[in-house]
Design a protein around this motif. Structure first.
Motif, mmCIF file in Angstrom:
data_model
loop_
_atom_site.group_PDB
_atom_site.id
_atom_site.type_symbol
_atom_site.label_atom_id
_atom_site.label_comp_id
_atom_site.label_asym_id
_atom_site.label_seq_id
_atom_site.Cartn_x
_atom_site.Cartn_y
_atom_site.Cartn_z
ATOM 1 N N LEU A 104 -7.500 87.481 -85.042
ATOM 2 C CA LEU A 104 -8.940 87.365 -84.798
ATOM 3 C C LEU A 104 -9.667 88.657 -85.168
ATOM 4 O O LEU A 104 -10.757 88.631 -85.726
ATOM 5 C CB LEU A 104 -9.208 86.992 -83.337
ATOM 6 N N VAL A 105 -9.048 89.805 -84.853
ATOM 7 C CA VAL A 105 -9.640 91.094 -85.235
ATOM 8 C C VAL A 105 -9.650 91.227 -86.751
ATOM 9 O O VAL A 105 -10.658 91.614 -87.353
ATOM 10 C CB VAL A 105 -8.884 92.272 -84.572
ATOM 11 N N ARG A 106 -8.553 90.895 -87.395
ATOM 12 C CA ARG A 106 -8.474 91.007 -88.857
ATOM 13 C C ARG A 106 -9.488 90.102 -89.549
ATOM 14 O O ARG A 106 -10.036 90.444 -90.598
ATOM 15 C CB ARG A 106 -7.065 90.669 -89.337
ATOM 16 N N ASP A 107 -9.718 88.933 -88.963
ATOM 17 C CA ASP A 107 -10.676 87.987 -89.549
ATOM 18 C C ASP A 107 -12.120 88.362 -89.241
ATOM 19 O O ASP A 107 -13.045 87.732 -89.754
ATOM 20 C CB ASP A 107 -10.411 86.570 -89.035
ATOM 21 N N GLY A 108 -12.304 89.352 -88.352
ATOM 22 C CA GLY A 108 -13.655 89.770 -87.985
ATOM 23 C C GLY A 108 -14.286 88.911 -86.912
ATOM 24 O O GLY A 108 -15.487 89.013 -86.647
ATOM 25 N N ASP A 109 -13.494 88.050 -86.271
ATOM 26 C CA ASP A 109 -14.026 87.171 -85.225
ATOM 27 C C ASP A 109 -14.011 87.811 -83.839
ATOM 28 O O ASP A 109 -14.591 87.260 -82.900
ATOM 29 C CB ASP A 109 -13.205 85.864 -85.174
ATOM 30 N N LEU A 110 -13.344 88.951 -83.709
ATOM 31 C CA LEU A 110 -13.227 89.615 -82.418
ATOM 32 C C LEU A 110 -13.214 91.115 -82.652
ATOM 33 O O LEU A 110 -12.550 91.599 -83.580
ATOM 34 C CB LEU A 110 -11.918 89.173 -81.728
ATOM 35 N N LYS A 111 -13.958 91.830 -81.822
ATOM 36 C CA LYS A 111 -13.995 93.288 -81.959
ATOM 37 C C LYS A 111 -12.702 93.889 -81.433
ATOM 38 O O LYS A 111 -12.105 93.385 -80.486
ATOM 39 C CB LYS A 111 -15.184 93.860 -81.193
ATOM 40 N N LEU A 112 -12.287 94.963 -82.077
ATOM 41 C CA LEU A 112 -11.052 95.660 -81.727
ATOM 42 C C LEU A 112 -11.019 96.028 -80.242
ATOM 43 O O LEU A 112 -10.020 95.824 -79.563
ATOM 44 C CB LEU A 112 -10.899 96.910 -82.598
#
Length: 138
Positions: A104-112
């Motif tokens: 999800l982080v890699r896809d930009g759907d969730l902040k680190l």
């Protein structure tokens, strides 16, 4: 050369009644092997069997024959197979959840920062996990 009689056992073909005929930990080993391909039946077997505290050598046989990644500590005499399998499944679920957060982080759907919080890690710890998690094939 001696003529020895050999008895072969096919765990998959044994009935529950047949398993009850074994009085040693062989019953648990054969039962585990029998149900190892069916998660539901294996779970029932482990839950319904009060004798799953078995010798470490019997646990090693289960580990070798079924490729179950049981943790058998050096010098252990007995292993609680129910607990070991439960811990293994929990670890597997946690790894899956962590991989999902990384994706999800890699896809930009969730902040680190939010992913690290959900994983109960620091941002630095989560970044290390991301570095060690292979990219998933699309």
């Amino acid at each position: 050369m001696q003529d020895y009689q050999i008895h072969l056992i096919d765990p998959a073909k044994l009935s529950a009644e047949d398993l009850e005929r074994f009085s040693s930990s062989l019953r648990e080993v054969i039962g585990y092997i029998k149900y190892s391909k069916d998660k539901k039946r294996l779970s029932e077997f482990l839950t319904d069997n009060p004798r799953m505290l078995i010798e470490a050598n019997a646990a090693r046989v289960i580990k070798a024959v079924t490729n179950t990644p049981l943790d058998i500590p050096e010098g252990a005499e007995v292993i609680d197979v129910c607990k070991a399998v439960e811990e293994m499944m929990n670890e597997s679920e946690e790894r899956g959840e962590l991989r999902m957060l990384v994706q999800l982080v890699r896809d930009g759907d969730l902040k680190l920062e939010r992913a690290a919080e959900k994983a109960k890690m620091t941002v630095e710890q989560f970044e290390k996990v991301m570095e060690n998690t292979p990219l998933q094939a699309v």
